[in-house]
Design an enzyme around this catalytic site. Structure first.
Site, PDB file in Angstrom:
ATOM      1  CB  SER A 113      29.929  31.011 -20.518  1.00 33.25           C
ATOM      2  OG  SER A 113      28.740  30.567 -21.111  1.00 33.25           O
ATOM      3  CB  SER A 171      28.291  32.240 -25.056  1.00 33.80           C
ATOM      4  OG  SER A 171      29.695  32.274 -25.070  1.00 33.80           O
ATOM      5  CG  ASP A 225      26.713  32.731 -19.817  1.00 34.97           C
ATOM      6  OD1 ASP A 225      26.858  32.331 -20.997  1.00 34.97           O
ATOM      7  OD2 ASP A 225      26.932  32.009 -18.834  1.00 34.97           O
TER       8      ASP A 225
END
Lengths: 379, 379, 379, 379
Positions: free
Chosen positions: C294, C256, C296
């Protein structure tokens, strides 16, 4: 640093409360009219597989000494498929007013999946509860600790009017106790679990639950109710708050409500977001205008699908036709309204920090007001 | 009120453009390196069932006389399952920068379903295209007009630098022509359809398309590219815009891009929203920072499920496991990057309103720059 | 339960790392080309008032013993207006891919205001960091504990490849140390704070920062970089990942990135959401397709306004005209790209759990690859 | 293609309706109890500067002949700052259930600004109304047609039960008439403008308005009410729908509501989104559960700030402190509830397509039911 309340004590306390609650009337027992047909328990646990466990912490009296008490708080845990598994469920969430915390929602929004339990607690104990759930998962689930991660869902409302919230009295063992004690069957309401120190429309609030049977499915709702001003309170459309002005405590709207919706209807994640949004409408029927200080965060999940997990293969799931959603929306609104009312009916007068007393909604006066407005259901 | 261009003329124009495009090289023919494996057409129509129809309107020259021209505009229509049906597909959308219009998205967001075609046109013709789609549906589908409704999806970018956009030259018959001419097979690129008058990185822009084969599925992308400043343009990571400064026209970022993503992978609505969001990343690789004036609106749909329509019954759908999404994300980024580059490569120099000229990306210079930076794929 | 690392040790460790970093080159020192003009520190702390504090925990080697180590983790804290105040700043956030946690975002989204610090840590320590921030606020700020609440912002990425993440080694005292040590000036990069055990494009990752001067304002970015596969890595548009395949560790995208954007430009909350969204575009230029695994999550805040707090009175704030946002968007993309590259350049090879080794991006090879593709900036 | 109704006729019709409405009672005249203090007009036009214009199209009877009628539709236009200017206002919107269209919302969401009027019409006339607004702007505003663009906000609800919706009877001249006739002062309610053919809780619905004075500010609401089943209808909390079952027409929830909120309180865009969300709560008090078929789209704007437009300079705006939002939320809920009730009270029985008749809410029965439940306000 405060002495720690042993988890055993907490469980005992919780059980005692449970016993005392057993004989208590619920909102419809008092003659409050509701629409729709509830399930056998009229609780979130009417949705097969759902288990609820609660730890209630009540200790000390008198002046606030930060770290020493008084303590009026706890944890409520909800396992969508029971405590034996973290197998995922489809889920969706909605923030009607985001003055609150619900961890784990970024991944619920992204993946449409909820894995593991949901926990409800006070505002300043979200962190300890979150990490304790991970500890519990590490201990109870066989994992490869090199690849595994968890993003638990923990919500909160603020109980600092009654509870020494900055004393951080919720400890990991209290979380474990809530998780370990999760079970099907009736759910304790009122001054229990995460709802222990909560206030609703300036009456004592807390945990409440309800359910509806609709279109062959069950919808269950559990709330941690801690919102609203007295004058706003409506019950069955009747201005109960204006009719029972006694014991008001707040000049300003402050407080929040968490609403968890469970269903066995096979809804996809985007459909569950729609269900979560409907909790707003049930809340509105109680008179809330979702004030600035309110963390009104709602999450809906469905046990109606097994989430495919086999890689490199399209998995099968079921969904309802979009036009069939309307009855479920209506049932969600109804169950939300009844769950909040149940919280108000179950909660008992409590005295906490600095001798602050929050009075219970008086059952007799409630009945009298409903009668005055032609809304009392006589048995 | 301007004279109306007969739909026949429009179709003829469109066909002529099509012929002239047939022999034109595409980006990878010029040696631009791309990652991933394209489908046989390297077009959105590699996704089985997808049909594209376009009407191109090019008429007049010289000074702008609002209502008289010059005309440089059109309509591009995309049918997810072909023009013979409005059967729904799951869909999701994303607004990277909302200085634009895409009608119908409230219902796509709510239901996760797209019914009927998607159309792309200029900013001031969204309304006529939207209502014309409904007229076309009324005419072509057997309906009970007492209960039926439609919420068409129509997107736009602004072509007023070359086109008399306030002359409202797109008429219902042009929309009908685009819908009626929708077909599988190769898709015209460059100065066609909704992309006719568009500008991209201050080169001539327009329609572009590409596809990827991944994990046994196909992902197709079609763009209407009208965004970006020259200095920002990257191709295959190479600063092509700075290396080819000729013919710049804009002091400010202005313009937009529509990106439509089709796939036969069985994705649920919330998964398609994720796919749509990835178009941002392909766009970013071209050097865009999604300026304030940009309507960067992206929509993804999947033909991989038949949407259940039988009432009072849970219907079956398929979904990919969440962990299997990553390769599809990567393919979406790749196909977006190539589709935009294809638009730039296909578009030809155009002169429009007031003699404004927008130059085509010069193929020879592009190759020279790629070679300079060690990125030219020599055949 | 693991032994606790004394906070003193942590601070010492952090200081030592700081010394060793002082002489290290940053990305532009190596000849990586970047666009735009950085501030004097080329760091988030170029935004006046921003303070950063970090605690780095590195202890033990060899086989994983959950609770005992090896430990490779930490905490990075960012105070928007310095550690002496919790005065609010306008803020906005964006989730490009929500497989992660950032607490406190419901209230940021609702109110547009961030109060108190932002902290970054590992996935399983979010809770302890969150509650510790509240404890620290209780201790350091004069409060009425009966009415006060806090909803701290804490983000995470997963460091379990190198760190005993299920040992829960981050303790409240480590959080206090990060908060207490926050300061203006240069920011340590690489294997420090929350970034200690992170991995980026299968090279060693961690903390990186950068800034841009634009339109009379400053934009600063700080990242905790832990995302991406090797083959995806682009630096300055050059396929560095494919050119330097050594030391790959992951079959799947996992990991991430947290991106924090600070500015003194007087942006309103909805404008800061737009800024946060642009971090996606900088990330994309590094080659990320934001994989399923991820988290993000991006947050932007502005110190350019004092948030009005006087009740019953409309307060004054300033805002940029919408058309003036574009240069700030471009600067955010640029600073994000450089901050990530700085993290990669600063991080050093690390060995952790089970002897897993993650190699640093080799500076000499990076220069050679940039030179091969005509992108090396020679001094 | 149907004959066109001359705009003159439409305006005349509209004026006649206006006269007939003048003497009609509104909800509070009938003794319906409401909370809060309305403004002098109890209308959206209590917010200074707001102007409303409506075109009502009523023509033909009998069997549906698509294109010929019967016609029961129209357009309602709202100018935030009067029809003489398109100067922007801060705005925010919310979709409670997105089975509807509101164009222009992508830019409202992105920029927080609304420029130009809002128009309400039927589902299949959104396009013509949208483009006609642009035509009107081209004609009435001095523009540089080479750089100017517009993204009008047009909402809809479905009137096909009474109106030949697929006949497309709304023409540009009807839109011009609504825009040209916009004025301050009382607002016609019921079967007028966009609300002409609408149905609400299976009573005749349409346009309704109300306002509140709160904290020194005014909040005005205008609704186009077309939603809900009979049994769901609550008025002042009383189950009016169950008590007056006569004339039901729908087996399923179908229909929608548009709610426009105006205020002179200086709210920022993110604060206006919060206000828009509160319309949900007023709608809920009327008994709606926002069914699947409902396009429940709400938009709030504020005239309390002049939007800065000078480039390269931070402009000044004012905002309310977040804690001061709660009374505005409550007022929005109250005004929404009263505006819907006003629409029901004002609308008169109408017969349309195929002789479908939708009955008006009978005033005498409403009073009787309110009295039965102790809620009638006797004068």
């Amino acid at each position: 640093m405060p002495r720690r309340l042993a988890p055993l004590v907490a469980v005992v306390l919780s059980s005692l409360v449970s016993l005392s609650l057993a004989a208590k009337p619920r909102a419809r027992d008092l003659g409050v009219p509701f629409e729709g047909k509830p399930g056998p328990l009229n609780a979130i646990t009417d949705v097969a597989g759902v288990e609820v466990g609660q730890t209630t912490l009540i200790r000390g009296d008198g002046q606030l000494v930060v770290g020493a008490g008084p303590v009026r708080t706890g944890v409520t845990a909800i396992f969508p498929r029971g405590k034996a598994t973290d197998a995922g469920v489809f889920a969706g969430w909605f923030s009607l007013n985001g003055n609150g915390e619900m961890t784990g929602t970024a991944w619920v929004e992204e993946s449409g999946i909820l894995e593991g339990p949901i926990a409800l607690t006070n505002t300043h104990s979200v962190g300890v509860v979150r990490d304790a759930i991970i500890r519990w998962q590490v201990a109870h689930r066989p994992r490869d600790n090199r690849v595994w991660w968890s993003l638990p869902v923990v919500g909160e409302t603020w109980d600092g009017w009654l509870n020494d919230i900055n004393g951080f009295h919720v400890k990991p063992e209290h979380v474990f106790a809530a998780l370990d004690s999760a079970k099907t069957g009736p759910v304790d309401e009122g001054n229990v679990g995460g709802g222990t120190g909560m206030v609703c429309h300036e009456f004592k609030g807390g945990i409440g639950t309800s359910s509806r049977l609709i279109s062959g499915y069950t919808i269950g709702v559990l709330v941690q109710a801690n919102y609203g001003l007295r004058h706003q309170l409506l019950i069955a459309g009747v201005p109960v708050g204006r009719e029972i002005p006694d014991g008001q405590i707040r000049p300003d709207e402050a407080g929040s409500i968490l609403i968890i919706i469970a269903t066995d209807a096979p809804l996809l994640p985007h459909q569950l977001k729609r269900l979560a949004r409907r909790a707003s409408l049930g809340l509105a029927r109680m008179g809330s205008s979702s004030g600035d200080g309110s963390g009104d965060l709602f999450l809906a999940f469905s046990t109606g699908n097994t989430i495919p997990t086999e890689r490199k293969k399209a998995g099968d799931v079921k969904m309802l036709v979009t036009e069939d959603m309307s009855p479920l929306f209506e049932a969600t609104v109804q169950a939300t309204e009844e769950a909040i009312t149940n919280a108000l009916v179950a909660a008992e007068t409590m005295t906490g920090v600095d001798g602050h007393t929050v009075v219970a909604l008086p059952h007799d006066k409630l009945r009298a007001v409903l009668k005055k407005y032609g809304r009392l259901v006589e048995k």
